[in-house]
Design an enzyme around this catalytic site. Structure first.
Site, PDB file in Angstrom:
ATOM      1  N   LYS A   1      46.248   8.817 -28.535  1.00  0.00           N
ATOM      2  CA  LYS A   1      47.665   8.566 -28.265  1.00  0.00           C
ATOM      3  C   LYS A   1      48.065   9.180 -26.919  1.00  0.00           C
ATOM      4  O   LYS A   1      48.767   8.551 -26.115  1.00  0.00           O
ATOM      5  CB  LYS A   1      48.523   9.136 -29.406  1.00  0.00           C
ATOM      6  CG  LYS A   1      48.381   8.332 -30.693  1.00  0.00           C
ATOM      7  CD  LYS A   1      48.937   9.042 -31.907  1.00  0.00           C
ATOM      8  CE  LYS A   1      48.635   8.251 -33.178  1.00  0.00           C
ATOM      9  NZ  LYS A   1      49.020   8.952 -34.406  1.00  0.00           N
TER      10      LYS A   1
ATOM     11  N   GLN B   1      51.576  14.725 -35.852  1.00  0.00           N
ATOM     12  CA  GLN B   1      50.448  14.069 -36.525  1.00  0.00           C
ATOM     13  C   GLN B   1      50.306  14.555 -37.972  1.00  0.00           C
ATOM     14  O   GLN B   1      50.327  15.760 -38.229  1.00  0.00           O
ATOM     15  CB  GLN B   1      49.150  14.370 -35.735  1.00  0.00           C
ATOM     16  CG  GLN B   1      47.928  13.658 -36.257  1.00  0.00           C
ATOM     17  CD  GLN B   1      47.989  12.144 -36.079  1.00  0.00           C
ATOM     18  OE1 GLN B   1      48.430  11.623 -35.050  1.00  0.00           O
ATOM     19  NE2 GLN B   1      47.557  11.412 -37.094  1.00  0.00           N
TER      20      GLN B   1
ATOM     21  N   ASP C   1      57.741   7.393 -34.200  1.00  0.00           N
ATOM     22  CA  ASP C   1      56.929   6.962 -35.341  1.00  0.00           C
ATOM     23  C   ASP C   1      57.765   6.131 -36.318  1.00  0.00           C
ATOM     24  O   ASP C   1      57.221   5.426 -37.169  1.00  0.00           O
ATOM     25  CB  ASP C   1      56.403   8.200 -36.103  1.00  0.00           C
ATOM     26  CG  ASP C   1      54.921   8.452 -35.844  1.00  0.00           C
ATOM     27  OD1 ASP C   1      54.243   7.511 -35.375  1.00  0.00           O
ATOM     28  OD2 ASP C   1      54.458   9.578 -36.111  1.00  0.00           O
TER      29      ASP C   1
END
Ligand code: NAP
Length: 294
Positions: free
Chosen positions: A53, A97, A120
């Site tokens: 990412k 994460q 997200d």
């Protein structure tokens, strides 16, 4: 193999090129999109995902902050890091994460991220906006990417029966919410299956579009698929394979060999949904930056 392959790598490349172009335009106006990727602990799979990412963010021309915290980080410490990122003007997107170590409640952390930086799309404010069809929130990256895959590969969704296996908050539920919306990239009749579904095959056989996110290798076999269906395989299962150098390989939730004989279109694993997830994260981040100047 009669099924046409849906090439997630090629479609993701197009999305990322568009993102880089938008980032360049913002930079001309003095604004560089910034993405913070936070990882707690040393889970090897998470390390691979966060590195990918951050790399994608750099390639898009973003300011990229990769924050790695020790496994014994307290919830209070992580929350104060999130607060600092929420008020940092260089950061437009924040991603923490998962999974987190057991002393940290993931829901508390997700709720602490500013919804305007929640790239997200997991904050309840963004989940609610997605459900009611408001377009100014963020949509979770994997289902958003699947919708783009369908559109880019010419799948006409209105009126189709879409069956989803899996009801997680990150894939199954948001996927269902997206496909039932009243718009040209959705308008499906949606069925969501899970482990308490009594006759899974009866449902999957009725699907024009079958989206599989169960995390069970080869759970979908050819006898479960309607001839001509579009099959999207979200599963990424690491299975043993002595013929490879590492001794393992990635296996989807779909038995690709048999299902590709009867589906009309199918995503491979790897190279299908996976690349889209990262591309959509970049798209959400550049949009978060654009929203600060509108
Ligand atoms: P998850 O949280 O474990 O959810 C799995 C869902 O599948 C659950 O709702 C479960 O039902 C259902 N399920 C499991 N076995 C089933 C069965 N035999 N029959 C019917 N339903 C069944 O998983 P997730 O996070 O959604 O991820 C799913 C898969 O997608 C994993 O392989 C993951 O690695 C992969 N993934 C890939 C990407 C990507 O970018 N490529 C992104 C996210 C996830 P219950 O609710 O009843 O337990």
């Amino acid at each position: 193999m009669p099924a046409e392959l849906i090439d997630g790598r090629a479609i993701a490349k197009k999305i990322r090129a568009d993102v880089a172009e938008r980032a360049k335009k913002l930079a001309q106006g003095g604004l560089r999109p910034g993405l913070a990727v936070v990882m707690v602990g040393d889970n090897p799979a998470s390390a691979v995902y966060t590195a990918a990412k951050s790399k994608a963010a750099e390639e898009a021309g973003f300011y990229s902050l990769n924050l790695r915290l020790p496994a014994d980080t307290s919830e209070a410490d992580l929350l104060s890091r999130v607060d600092a990122l929420n008020s940092d003007p260089k950061i437009h997107g924040i991603l923490v994460q998962m999974p987190l170590p057991k002393q940290i409640d993931p829901d508390t952390v997700i709720r602490r991220i500013d919804p305007k930086k929640d790239v997200d799309g997991f904050h309840p404010v963004n989940v609610g906006k997605m459900l009611i069809g408001e377009r100014d929130g963020f949509i979770p990256c994997t289902p958003a990417g699947i919708q783009v895959l369908l559109k880019e590969s010419g799948v006409k969704t209105p009126g189709k029966d879409c069956v989803i296996i899996g009801r997680s908050n990150i894939v199954g539920k948001p996927m269902a919410a997206l496909m039932m919306q009243d718009n040209e990239n959705a308008n499906c009749t949606v069925t969501v299956c899970h482990r308490r579904t009594v006759d899974l095959k009866a449902h999957t056989r009725a699907a024009d579009i079958l989206i599989v996110a169960a995390g069970r290798p080869r759970i979908v076999t050819a006898d479960m698929v309607k001839p001509g269906a579009v099959v999207i395989d979200v599963g990424t299962n690491r299975v043993n394979d002595p013929s490879t150098k590492s001794g393992t390989r990635l296996q989807g939730d779909v038995d690709f060999e048999s299902v590709s004989e009867i589906a009309s279109k199918i995503t491979p694993v790897p190279g299908g949904v996976g690349p889209m997830t990262i591309a959509m994260l970049m798209a959400n981040t550049v949009r978060a930056a654009e929203m600060t100047v509108r």
